[in-house]
Design a protein around this motif. Sequence first.
Motif, PDB file in Angstrom:
ATOM      1  N   PHE A 203       0.836  -1.202   0.000  1.00  0.00           N
ATOM      2  CA  PHE A 203       0.000   0.000   0.000  1.00  0.00           C
ATOM      3  C   PHE A 203       0.867   1.247   0.000  1.00  0.00           C
ATOM      4  N   MET A 204       1.883   1.278   0.853  1.00  0.00           N
ATOM      5  CA  MET A 204       2.783   2.422   0.892  1.00  0.00           C
ATOM      6  C   MET A 204       3.554   2.555  -0.421  1.00  0.00           C
ATOM      7  N   MET A 205       3.930   1.445  -1.002  1.00  0.00           N
ATOM      8  CA  MET A 205       4.657   1.477  -2.275  1.00  0.00           C
ATOM      9  C   MET A 205       3.803   2.126  -3.358  1.00  0.00           C
ATOM     10  N   MET A 206       2.520   1.791  -3.412  1.00  0.00           N
ATOM     11  CA  MET A 206       1.630   2.382  -4.403  1.00  0.00           C
ATOM     12  C   MET A 206       1.433   3.875  -4.143  1.00  0.00           C
ATOM     13  N   MET A 207       1.290   4.261  -2.881  1.00  0.00           N
ATOM     14  CA  MET A 207       1.134   5.673  -2.550  1.00  0.00           C
ATOM     15  C   MET A 207       2.373   6.466  -2.945  1.00  0.00           C
ATOM     16  N   MET A 208       3.544   5.940  -2.596  1.00  0.00           N
ATOM     17  CA  MET A 208       4.777   6.649  -2.912  1.00  0.00           C
ATOM     18  C   MET A 208       5.063   6.642  -4.411  1.00  0.00           C
ATOM     19  N   LEU A 239      11.818  14.361  -0.903  1.00  0.00           N
ATOM     20  CA  LEU A 239      10.981  14.256   0.287  1.00  0.00           C
ATOM     21  C   LEU A 239      10.044  15.453   0.469  1.00  0.00           C
ATOM     22  N   PRO A 240      10.511  16.695   0.281  1.00  0.00           N
ATOM     23  CA  PRO A 240       9.550  17.812   0.395  1.00  0.00           C
ATOM     24  C   PRO A 240       8.443  17.771  -0.648  1.00  0.00           C
ATOM     25  N   ILE A 241       8.762  17.343  -1.865  1.00  0.00           N
ATOM     26  CA  ILE A 241       7.739  17.328  -2.907  1.00  0.00           C
ATOM     27  C   ILE A 241       6.669  16.277  -2.624  1.00  0.00           C
ATOM     28  N   ILE A 242       7.077  15.116  -2.103  1.00  0.00           N
ATOM     29  CA  ILE A 242       6.107  14.046  -1.843  1.00  0.00           C
ATOM     30  C   ILE A 242       5.595  14.080  -0.403  1.00  0.00           C
ATOM     31  N   SER A 243       5.901  15.150   0.339  1.00  0.00           N
ATOM     32  CA  SER A 243       5.533  15.193   1.760  1.00  0.00           C
ATOM     33  C   SER A 243       4.020  15.172   1.966  1.00  0.00           C
ATOM     34  N   ARG A 244       3.278  15.808   1.065  1.00  0.00           N
ATOM     35  CA  ARG A 244       1.819  15.811   1.225  1.00  0.00           C
ATOM     36  C   ARG A 244       1.267  14.391   1.158  1.00  0.00           C
ATOM     37  N   THR A 245       1.697  13.644   0.157  1.00  0.00           N
ATOM     38  CA  THR A 245       1.254  12.250   0.042  1.00  0.00           C
ATOM     39  C   THR A 245       1.768  11.419   1.206  1.00  0.00           C
ATOM     40  N   VAL A 306      -8.014   9.287  20.467  1.00  0.00           N
ATOM     41  CA  VAL A 306      -6.587   9.352  20.133  1.00  0.00           C
ATOM     42  C   VAL A 306      -6.392   9.467  18.626  1.00  0.00           C
ATOM     43  N   LEU A 307      -7.154   8.702  17.860  1.00  0.00           N
ATOM     44  CA  LEU A 307      -7.041   8.758  16.399  1.00  0.00           C
ATOM     45  C   LEU A 307      -7.432  10.134  15.862  1.00  0.00           C
ATOM     46  N   VAL A 308      -8.446  10.752  16.453  1.00  0.00           N
ATOM     47  CA  VAL A 308      -8.848  12.093  16.019  1.00  0.00           C
ATOM     48  C   VAL A 308      -7.723  13.089  16.276  1.00  0.00           C
ATOM     49  N   ILE A 309      -7.072  12.980  17.430  1.00  0.00           N
ATOM     50  CA  ILE A 309      -5.977  13.892  17.757  1.00  0.00           C
ATOM     51  C   ILE A 309      -4.811  13.707  16.786  1.00  0.00           C
ATOM     52  N   ILE A 310      -4.425  12.441  16.564  1.00  0.00           N
ATOM     53  CA  ILE A 310      -3.304  12.172  15.652  1.00  0.00           C
ATOM     54  C   ILE A 310      -3.636  12.632  14.235  1.00  0.00           C
ATOM     55  N   SER A 311      -4.830  12.347  13.780  1.00  0.00           N
ATOM     56  CA  SER A 311      -5.230  12.747  12.429  1.00  0.00           C
ATOM     57  C   SER A 311      -5.258  14.266  12.291  1.00  0.00           C
ATOM     58  N   THR A 312      -5.708  14.961  13.345  1.00  0.00           N
ATOM     59  CA  THR A 312      -5.738  16.418  13.298  1.00  0.00           C
ATOM     60  C   THR A 312      -4.340  17.001  13.202  1.00  0.00           C
ATOM     61  N   VAL A 313      -3.418  16.450  14.001  1.00  0.00           N
ATOM     62  CA  VAL A 313      -2.039  16.938  13.969  1.00  0.00           C
ATOM     63  C   VAL A 313      -1.418  16.732  12.589  1.00  0.00           C
ATOM     64  N   LEU A 314      -1.580  15.531  12.034  1.00  0.00           N
ATOM     65  CA  LEU A 314      -1.019  15.253  10.716  1.00  0.00           C
ATOM     66  C   LEU A 314      -1.728  16.073   9.632  1.00  0.00           C
ATOM     67  N   TYR A 315      -3.015  16.306   9.800  1.00  0.00           N
ATOM     68  CA  TYR A 315      -3.732  17.130   8.817  1.00  0.00           C
ATOM     69  C   TYR A 315      -3.219  18.561   8.824  1.00  0.00           C
ATOM     70  N   GLN A 316      -2.877  19.067  10.008  1.00  0.00           N
ATOM     71  CA  GLN A 316      -2.290  20.404  10.066  1.00  0.00           C
ATOM     72  C   GLN A 316      -0.944  20.445   9.343  1.00  0.00           C
ATOM     73  N   GLN A 317      -0.185  19.354   9.444  1.00  0.00           N
ATOM     74  CA  GLN A 317       1.069  19.283   8.705  1.00  0.00           C
ATOM     75  C   GLN A 317       0.816  19.262   7.204  1.00  0.00           C
ATOM     76  N   ILE A 318      -0.236  18.573   6.780  1.00  0.00           N
ATOM     77  CA  ILE A 318      -0.571  18.544   5.354  1.00  0.00           C
ATOM     78  C   ILE A 318      -0.916  19.946   4.862  1.00  0.00           C
ATOM     79  N   ASN A 322       3.954  23.272   1.537  1.00  0.00           N
ATOM     80  CA  ASN A 322       3.926  24.219   0.428  1.00  0.00           C
ATOM     81  C   ASN A 322       5.199  24.056  -0.367  1.00  0.00           C
ATOM     82  N   ILE A 323       5.085  23.409  -1.471  1.00  0.00           N
ATOM     83  CA  ILE A 323       6.254  23.153  -2.295  1.00  0.00           C
ATOM     84  C   ILE A 323       6.387  24.163  -3.426  1.00  0.00           C
ATOM     85  N   GLU A 324       5.549  25.176  -3.387  1.00  0.00           N
ATOM     86  CA  GLU A 324       5.638  26.209  -4.414  1.00  0.00           C
ATOM     87  C   GLU A 324       6.719  27.206  -4.058  1.00  0.00           C
TER      88      GLU A 324
END
Length: 324
Positions: A203-208, A239-245, A306-318, A322-324
């Motif tokens: 799954f990770m291989m396909m995403m990357m 890594l910065p370019i694919i960081s969103r994915t 716990v999952l909501v907290i982790i997802s929120t933190v990672l979503y803020q990172q998403i 900004n790769i522009e």
Amino acid sequence: MSTDTLPERLQKARRGVAPGGRGPQPRSKRPSSPLGRAGLTLTLFALPSLILLVLLNVFPVVYSLLQSLQNGTPSTLPTDAPFVGLQNYVDVLTSDQFRASAIFTLIFTITGVFGSWAIGLGLALLLRTRIPGGGVFKVLLLLPWIVPVVVSATSWNWLVATPQSPIPTILGNFGLGDANFLGDPVLAQVVVCVFKVWISFPFMMMMMSSALASVDTNVYEAAKMDGATGWQAFTGVTLPIISRTTYISWVLMTIFCVNDFPTIFLLTQGGPVGATSSLIVLAYQFAFQNLQTGPATAIAFLMTAVLVIISTVLYQQIKKVNIE
């Protein structure tokens, strides 16, 4: 000669700016048009289905919340079970069994997320090169993800379950002793974590692979012209370019790992002596073996929080990416 530092030149490379160039100009945003009559009509047609979907999702949540505040069984109606308030949450949080399951869930999740991501990213980078039989190789790498988990767990159980299994026998022939992989608590945890990485890395291989396919090769040429090494181009450009994915895949895999019941239960059923009992397995044991739905649903709601907290933190990172 440009006086920019290497990190600044790599940032320009990600933006597609050649030495001395200006790079892509920002596009002007068009004002969004207001919702027309056709859109309103479509919304009204979809409204009954939306209401039904909300009810189908809200009812189980409310019903489970009521059960977490009561002391009942799977066959007890909420109106008949005695109300205990937050006592189930207190009992769960103060129990040694919950703490042990939480620690293993953390280990299982970290190993599953970052182990599968590292292997998946490495294989995705490898598949970008021209290797003989790349198409067949890619299909073979997808097999751990395609094969049903029941089949994979049965195969792994046959390989390591007893001292007479193939892998312990081979290790014994090399003088490494008779390892009891599923009988020893530490070895059982290692086997379960490795098994999770095994079935998750495709799954990770396909995403990357999808993320790397969107990377313009010109940025690597620009980074090379700026004097970046292969490792610097990987860490400063790829890594910065694919960081969103990457963040999205981490969110999804975290949810998959925390809620992964069949991987653990089919392989060890939470044993030995509860060493591989994750929170989802512990909730199952409370609900369907001990017939205590109160603690089981309390564990489920704690996991959700716990999952909501982790997802929120990672979503803020998403959102910050900004790769522009």
